[in-house]
Motif scaffolding. Structure first.
Motif, PDB file in Angstrom:
ATOM      1  N   GLY A  22      40.141 -81.109  -6.141  1.00 16.89           N
ATOM      2  CA  GLY A  22      40.978 -80.523  -5.092  1.00 16.89           C
ATOM      3  C   GLY A  22      40.093 -79.744  -4.065  1.00 16.89           C
ATOM      4  N   GLY A  23      38.987 -80.380  -4.204  1.00 19.23           N
ATOM      5  CA  GLY A  23      37.771 -80.045  -3.118  1.00 19.23           C
ATOM      6  C   GLY A  23      37.871 -80.844  -1.745  1.00 19.23           C
ATOM      7  N   GLY A  24      36.908 -80.361  -1.079  1.00 14.75           N
ATOM      8  CA  GLY A  24      36.569 -81.297   0.229  1.00 14.75           C
ATOM      9  C   GLY A  24      35.235 -81.854   0.208  1.00 14.75           C
ATOM     10  N   VAL A  25      35.065 -82.629   1.245  1.00 12.82           N
ATOM     11  CA  VAL A  25      33.678 -83.335   1.510  1.00 12.82           C
ATOM     12  C   VAL A  25      32.970 -82.862   2.903  1.00 12.82           C
ATOM     13  N   THR A  26      31.903 -82.594   3.038  1.00 16.26           N
ATOM     14  CA  THR A  26      31.254 -82.395   4.368  1.00 16.26           C
ATOM     15  C   THR A  26      30.207 -83.414   4.502  1.00 16.26           C
ATOM     16  N   ILE A  27      30.297 -84.450   5.389  1.00 15.57           N
ATOM     17  CA  ILE A  27      29.166 -85.435   5.463  1.00 15.57           C
ATOM     18  C   ILE A  27      28.351 -85.011   6.663  1.00 15.57           C
ATOM     19  N   LEU A  28      27.012 -84.937   6.096  1.00 13.33           N
ATOM     20  CA  LEU A  28      25.990 -84.422   7.091  1.00 13.33           C
ATOM     21  C   LEU A  28      25.243 -85.270   7.624  1.00 13.33           C
ATOM     22  N   SER A  29      24.998 -85.703   8.907  1.00 20.74           N
ATOM     23  CA  SER A  29      24.114 -86.564   9.256  1.00 20.74           C
ATOM     24  C   SER A  29      23.000 -86.069  10.273  1.00 20.74           C
ATOM     25  N   ILE A  30      21.508 -86.427   9.933  1.00 23.94           N
ATOM     26  CA  ILE A  30      20.639 -85.590  10.438  1.00 23.94           C
ATOM     27  C   ILE A  30      19.751 -86.686  11.659  1.00 23.94           C
ATOM     28  N   VAL A  31      19.770 -86.270  12.614  1.00 19.74           N
ATOM     29  CA  VAL A  31      18.981 -87.162  13.439  1.00 19.74           C
ATOM     30  C   VAL A  31      17.463 -86.540  13.691  1.00 19.74           C
ATOM     31  N   PRO A  32      16.491 -87.412  13.261  1.00 20.34           N
ATOM     32  CA  PRO A  32      14.929 -86.827  13.499  1.00 20.34           C
ATOM     33  C   PRO A  32      14.707 -86.372  15.135  1.00 20.34           C
ATOM     34  N   PRO A  33      14.222 -85.159  15.415  1.00 17.28           N
ATOM     35  CA  PRO A  33      14.170 -85.079  16.905  1.00 17.28           C
ATOM     36  C   PRO A  33      12.864 -85.785  17.379  1.00 17.28           C
ATOM     37  N   GLU A  34      11.921 -86.447  16.549  1.00 15.00           N
ATOM     38  CA  GLU A  34      10.868 -87.407  17.049  1.00 15.00           C
ATOM     39  C   GLU A  34      11.629 -88.653  17.641  1.00 15.00           C
ATOM     40  N   GLU A  35      12.799 -88.901  17.160  1.00 10.18           N
ATOM     41  CA  GLU A  35      13.446 -90.323  17.901  1.00 10.18           C
ATOM     42  C   GLU A  35      13.518 -90.038  19.366  1.00 10.18           C
ATOM     43  N   TYR A  36      13.294 -88.987  20.055  1.00  7.28           N
ATOM     44  CA  TYR A  36      13.384 -88.745  21.378  1.00  7.28           C
ATOM     45  C   TYR A  36      12.202 -88.335  22.219  1.00  7.28           C
TER      46      TYR A  36
END
Length: 151
Positions: free
Chosen positions: A29-43
């Protein structure tokens, strides 16, 4: 409600972590948080087009998220939420956990290559003593049937 935090990245083992998180959330009966992380060096090398690159990265992440979210909603009855952060993965995971007190478990997928479980699993294992929640590490080569049996 207790939420399972799972990291969305380009690794193969990410798929099993997503499955595990969704199955556990559905069964508890829980939930899911999907975390995506963009590395700052990409920019950093493209400062003039940084906003465009961020928008494209966000679109790519949202497209991948929708694939997982559809499966979670249709097959498990879980409606995940997406969080996109920019920065160092370990720092951003720790920040997300500290900012969302409903997160109860961090779920990571482990690589199966001889080089080890992967940089994120290695780094988070080193930081596990600083986390207020447990980490579940899901083997990347575990079958869907085995995942269903243990969740």
């Amino acid at each position: 409600m207790r939420k399972f935090l799972v990291v969305l990245d380009d690794s193969r083992e990410c798929l099993n972590a997503m499955r595990f998180a969704a199955l556990r959330a559905a069964h508890t009966g829980g939930g899911v948080t999907i975390l995506s992380i963009v590395p700052p060096e990409e920019y950093q090398h493209w400062m003039g087009v940084a906003d465009l690159m961020r928008a494209e990265a966000r679109e790519r992440i949202e497209a991948h998220f929708e694939v997982f979210a559809k499966w979670m909603r249709d097959k498990q009855g879980v409606n995940p939420e997406l969080v996109i952060r920019e920065g160092d993965p370990v720092t951003e995971i720790l920040a997300q956990v500290s900012e969302d007190d409903q997160i109860g478990v961090l779920v990571l997928g482990a690589a199966t290559e001889k080089a080890g479980p992967g940089p994120l699993v290695t780094a988070m294992s080193r930081n596990s003593g600083n986390l207020p929640i447990p980490i579940t590490i899901v083997p990347g080569d575990m079958s869907k049937e085995r995942l269903e049996a243990i969740t």
